[in-house]
Design an enzyme around this catalytic site. Structure first.
Site, PDB file in Angstrom:
ATOM      1  N   CYS A  16      -7.378 -24.315  34.158  1.00 62.09           N
ATOM      2  CA  CYS A  16      -6.775 -23.466  35.392  1.00 62.09           C
ATOM      3  C   CYS A  16      -5.898 -22.421  34.621  1.00 62.09           C
ATOM      4  O   CYS A  16      -6.038 -21.217  33.935  1.00 62.09           O
ATOM      5  CB  CYS A  16      -6.949 -23.130  36.529  1.00 62.09           C
ATOM      6  SG  CYS A  16      -6.294 -22.113  38.077  1.00 62.09           S
ATOM      7  N   TYR A  17      -4.133 -22.432  35.253  1.00 64.32           N
ATOM      8  CA  TYR A  17      -3.960 -21.759  34.525  1.00 64.32           C
ATOM      9  C   TYR A  17      -3.160 -22.393  33.312  1.00 64.32           C
ATOM     10  O   TYR A  17      -3.224 -21.661  32.258  1.00 64.32           O
ATOM     11  CB  TYR A  17      -2.007 -22.649  34.909  1.00 64.32           C
ATOM     12  CG  TYR A  17      -0.684 -22.248  34.863  1.00 64.32           C
ATOM     13  CD1 TYR A  17      -0.481 -20.867  35.271  1.00 64.32           C
ATOM     14  CD2 TYR A  17      -0.480 -22.444  33.837  1.00 64.32           C
ATOM     15  CE1 TYR A  17       0.850 -19.945  34.670  1.00 64.32           C
ATOM     16  CE2 TYR A  17       1.221 -22.119  32.981  1.00 64.32           C
ATOM     17  CZ  TYR A  17       1.259 -20.748  33.864  1.00 64.32           C
ATOM     18  OH  TYR A  17       2.978 -20.629  33.632  1.00 64.32           O
ATOM     19  N   GLU A  45     -12.547 -31.509  37.232  1.00 66.36           N
ATOM     20  CA  GLU A  45     -11.578 -32.829  37.593  1.00 66.36           C
ATOM     21  C   GLU A  45     -11.709 -32.942  38.872  1.00 66.36           C
ATOM     22  O   GLU A  45     -11.875 -34.133  39.772  1.00 66.36           O
ATOM     23  CB  GLU A  45     -10.156 -32.922  37.073  1.00 66.36           C
ATOM     24  CG  GLU A  45      -9.462 -31.990  38.038  1.00 66.36           C
ATOM     25  CD  GLU A  45      -8.889 -30.552  37.849  1.00 66.36           C
ATOM     26  OE1 GLU A  45     -10.229 -29.776  36.689  1.00 66.36           O
ATOM     27  OE2 GLU A  45      -8.648 -29.994  38.000  1.00 66.36           O
ATOM     28  N   ASP A  50       0.546 -54.448  43.579  1.00 69.73           N
ATOM     29  CA  ASP A  50       1.466 -54.291  42.887  1.00 69.73           C
ATOM     30  C   ASP A  50       2.014 -55.448  42.389  1.00 69.73           C
ATOM     31  O   ASP A  50       2.129 -55.449  41.036  1.00 69.73           O
ATOM     32  CB  ASP A  50       2.328 -53.348  42.763  1.00 69.73           C
ATOM     33  CG  ASP A  50       1.312 -52.158  43.759  1.00 69.73           C
ATOM     34  OD1 ASP A  50       0.192 -52.082  43.211  1.00 69.73           O
ATOM     35  OD2 ASP A  50       1.462 -50.991  43.853  1.00 69.73           O
ATOM     36  N   GLY A  99      -1.549 -24.897  37.473  1.00 66.49           N
ATOM     37  CA  GLY A  99      -0.283 -24.422  37.945  1.00 66.49           C
ATOM     38  C   GLY A  99      -0.863 -23.579  39.322  1.00 66.49           C
ATOM     39  O   GLY A  99      -1.403 -22.780  38.787  1.00 66.49           O
ATOM     40  N   HIS A 148     -12.122 -26.498  37.764  1.00 65.21           N
ATOM     41  CA  HIS A 148     -11.288 -26.771  37.736  1.00 65.21           C
ATOM     42  C   HIS A 148     -12.373 -28.264  37.820  1.00 65.21           C
ATOM     43  O   HIS A 148     -12.861 -28.821  38.248  1.00 65.21           O
ATOM     44  CB  HIS A 148     -10.389 -27.768  39.323  1.00 65.21           C
ATOM     45  CG  HIS A 148      -9.470 -26.804  39.047  1.00 65.21           C
ATOM     46  ND1 HIS A 148      -8.553 -27.220  38.971  1.00 65.21           N
ATOM     47  CD2 HIS A 148      -9.219 -25.564  39.822  1.00 65.21           C
ATOM     48  CE1 HIS A 148      -6.713 -26.541  38.962  1.00 65.21           C
ATOM     49  NE2 HIS A 148      -8.324 -25.668  39.829  1.00 65.21           N
ATOM     50  N   LYS A 196      -4.031 -46.948  41.006  1.00 60.06           N
ATOM     51  CA  LYS A 196      -3.681 -48.441  41.964  1.00 60.06           C
ATOM     52  C   LYS A 196      -5.231 -49.078  41.408  1.00 60.06           C
ATOM     53  O   LYS A 196      -5.573 -49.990  41.551  1.00 60.06           O
ATOM     54  CB  LYS A 196      -3.891 -47.587  43.593  1.00 60.06           C
ATOM     55  CG  LYS A 196      -4.140 -48.626  44.346  1.00 60.06           C
ATOM     56  CD  LYS A 196      -2.348 -49.372  44.759  1.00 60.06           C
ATOM     57  CE  LYS A 196      -2.331 -50.451  45.626  1.00 60.06           C
ATOM     58  NZ  LYS A 196      -1.118 -50.591  45.614  1.00 60.06           N
TER      59      LYS A 196
END
Ligand code: XMP
Length: 515
Positions: free
Chosen positions: A84-85, A176, A232, A57, A174, A372
């Site tokens: 991180c944060y 990710e 969708d 963040g 990070h 998605k």
């Protein structure tokens, strides 16, 4: 534990990457949800996660107003990973010290060579050195009691730290992000080796769970769904139909602004389902309402409003319904949870979003927790045809915003034919990185020569963009030979077009659609 029950909780502290964390966790085969950092402790307990991840963040922990965490999360006896944060917050909350970077040299942004202690629990499955993605100004200066440093980079002595007894882990980088070479392995070690996840979550079992939970919710009730023919709403319709069959009514409002043959394809697929399928042919009605309207926002508003009106009329005929089904997907949920303040560039009209005008008890959003590509995967599990599940995005107002100026039946049919040629040629050539491609009928006419005669006809623009998130995009470098072939075919096969141009603008500054 049953793989279905295995859930990971990601607490969101505002990082732009938090959707990516969720993606990675699900790719590893574990169900997870992203929730605001302020989720009350009682709800965290009820959620019953097998592990908690604290996201990154933009804040500084020593700032009084910065988002904090309920300390009791560290007393639940489950593994916690701070990123991180989230890493700084873990250090701060448990008694360590975080400071602003004392010089620019201590800040780290981007690719950073990092060294790992491979005897630590978190890094046991990776090599001693690799590249990580850093993005931080503040740094942890002192670790809380019971923690050890397990990774460092030249600017960050505590790039990783752990309290293995308590199963608390933290990384300044990070994991990710794709640029972090061993990121997925690190997350997998945390989730599988440390938190003991079975990691068997799959779309096939998600489908069954979703069907069971829809059945137990709807019981004998009646549900209504606005089917647009997009990915969708189609997947939502297929799922609902497997769950409740005849108790589902799908209303497909054909506004006449769809691409070539699309309306008929939707009808063909869904009229075979054991549901009540209603196609409303409102093409003429929409054209009348749009007569002489040129202004893009007015077009969008008219289509949005008329859509609701037509849908409302149709649903009144059905009588009382208990549930309204919407095809909301997870990125919409995460973004609205963050209270995104993004400026409204265009008023997006999503055919799925239709609250407060039909008499119903409750809204069902069966895709609410899917990304998605997971929605597409679910569509395949449900047996929908590939052309439908892999369909590119198509705006709710359809071709109306791809015809510059006023809309007529003739312009619609010119655009449909040209757009069809362009799309089929791009598909046939398998142009790499073409994420979305379509034709735009500009309001410009120009002089040409055909045979021996002078022509004065429309200019058609082709748009093809490469993007992953549609927030930014570049124009796709379609080979000249292919562009030449497409231009040749369009001018020869579609009357009233005598010039074809290719849009070479990125987003920003342009948008993907022309209106
Ligand atoms: P823009 O033009 O804003 O488009 O760069 C980004 C993506 O959104 C799609 N788009 C829409 N989708 N309703 C939708 O559901 C809309 O009104 C709408 N307008 C644009 C566009 O096709 C692109 O994929």
């Amino acid at each position: 534990m049953d793989a279905q029950q295995e859930k990971v909780l990601i607490l969101d502290f505002g990082s732009q990457y938090n959707q990516l964390i969720a993606r990675r966790v699900r790719e590893i085969g574990i169900y997870c949800e992203v929730k605001p950092f302020s989720m009350p402790y009682e709800q965290i307990q009820q959620f019953d996660p097998i592990a908690v991840i604290l996201s990154g963040g933009p804040s500084s922990v020593y700032d009084e107003k910065s988002p904090k965490i309920d300390k009791r999360v560290f007393e639940m006896g489950i593994p916690v990973l701070g990123i991180c944060y989230g890493a700084q917050l873990m250090a701060y909350t448990l008694g360590g010290k975080v400071v602003p970077a004392d010089s620019l040299a201590n800040r780290e942004y981007g690719r950073t060579e990092t060294e790992f202690d491979t005897s630590s629990s978190l890094f046991r499955n990776i090599t001693a050195k690799s590249i990580t993605w850093m993005s931080h100004g503040d740094s942890v200066q002192k670790l809380p009691e019971g923690f050890n440093a397990i990774a460092h980079s030249s600017g960050c002595p505590f790039a990783g730290f752990e309290n293995n007894d308590k199963r608390f882990y933290a990384v300044q980088f990070h994991p990710e992000v794709h640029h972090t070479q061993k990121g997925t392995e690190i997350l997998r070690t945390f989730l599988v080796d440390i938190a003991g996840a079975k990691a068997q979550w799959s779309m096939a079992n998600y489908k069954q769970t979703a069907i069971d939970s829809i059945r137990s919710k709807v019981k004998d009730g009646k549900a209504l769904l606005a089917l647009s023919g997009g990915v969708d709403s189609s997947v939502a319709a297929a799922l609902m139909s497997q769950a409740i069959g005849q108790n589902l009514t799908c209303v497909f409002v054909d506004h006449g602004l769809m691409r070539k043959d699309e309306g008929d394809q939707v009808e063909q697929i869904f009229s075979n389902y054991p549901i009540n399928f209603i196609r409303v042919n409102a093409q003429k009605h929409f054209l009348e309402k749009l007569k002489d309207v040129s202004e893009p926002e007015r077009k969008r508003k008219i289509i949005g409003e008329e859509f609701i009106r037509v849908f409302e009329q149709e649903s009144k005929k059905i009588g009382k319904v208990d549930f309204l089904v919407q095809g909301t997907i997870y990125p919409d949920v995460i973004e609205s949870g963050l209270g995104s303040n993004a400026a409204v560039i265009k008023s997006h009209h999503n055919v799925g979003g239709l609250p407060d005008y039909v008499d119903f008890k409750e809204i069902i959003e069966p895709l609410r927790f899917l990304f998605k590509d997971e929605v597409r995967q679910l569509g395949r599990e449900l047996g929908l045809p590939e052309y439908l599940v892999s369909r590119q995005p198509f705006p709710g107002p359809g071709l109306a915003i791809r015809i510059i100026g006023d809309i007529t039946e003739e312009k619609l049919s010119i655009l449909r034919e040209a757009d069809y040629i362009f799309r089929s040629e791009v598909e046939k050539a398998k142009v790499p990185e073409a994420s979305q491609y379509f034709a735009v009928l500009t309001n410009t006419r120009s002089v040409g020569v055909m045979g021996d005669g002078r022509t004065y006809e429309y200019t058609l623009a082709l748009r093809c963009v490469s993007t992953t998130d549609f927030m930014t995009a570049t124009f796709t470098k379609i080979p000249y030979e292919l562009l030449e072939k497409i231009s040749h075919r369009i001018v020869n096969e579609v009357p009233h077009i005598n010039r074809v141009v290719y849009d070479i603008t990125a987003k920003p500054p342009a948008t993907v659609e022309w209106e």
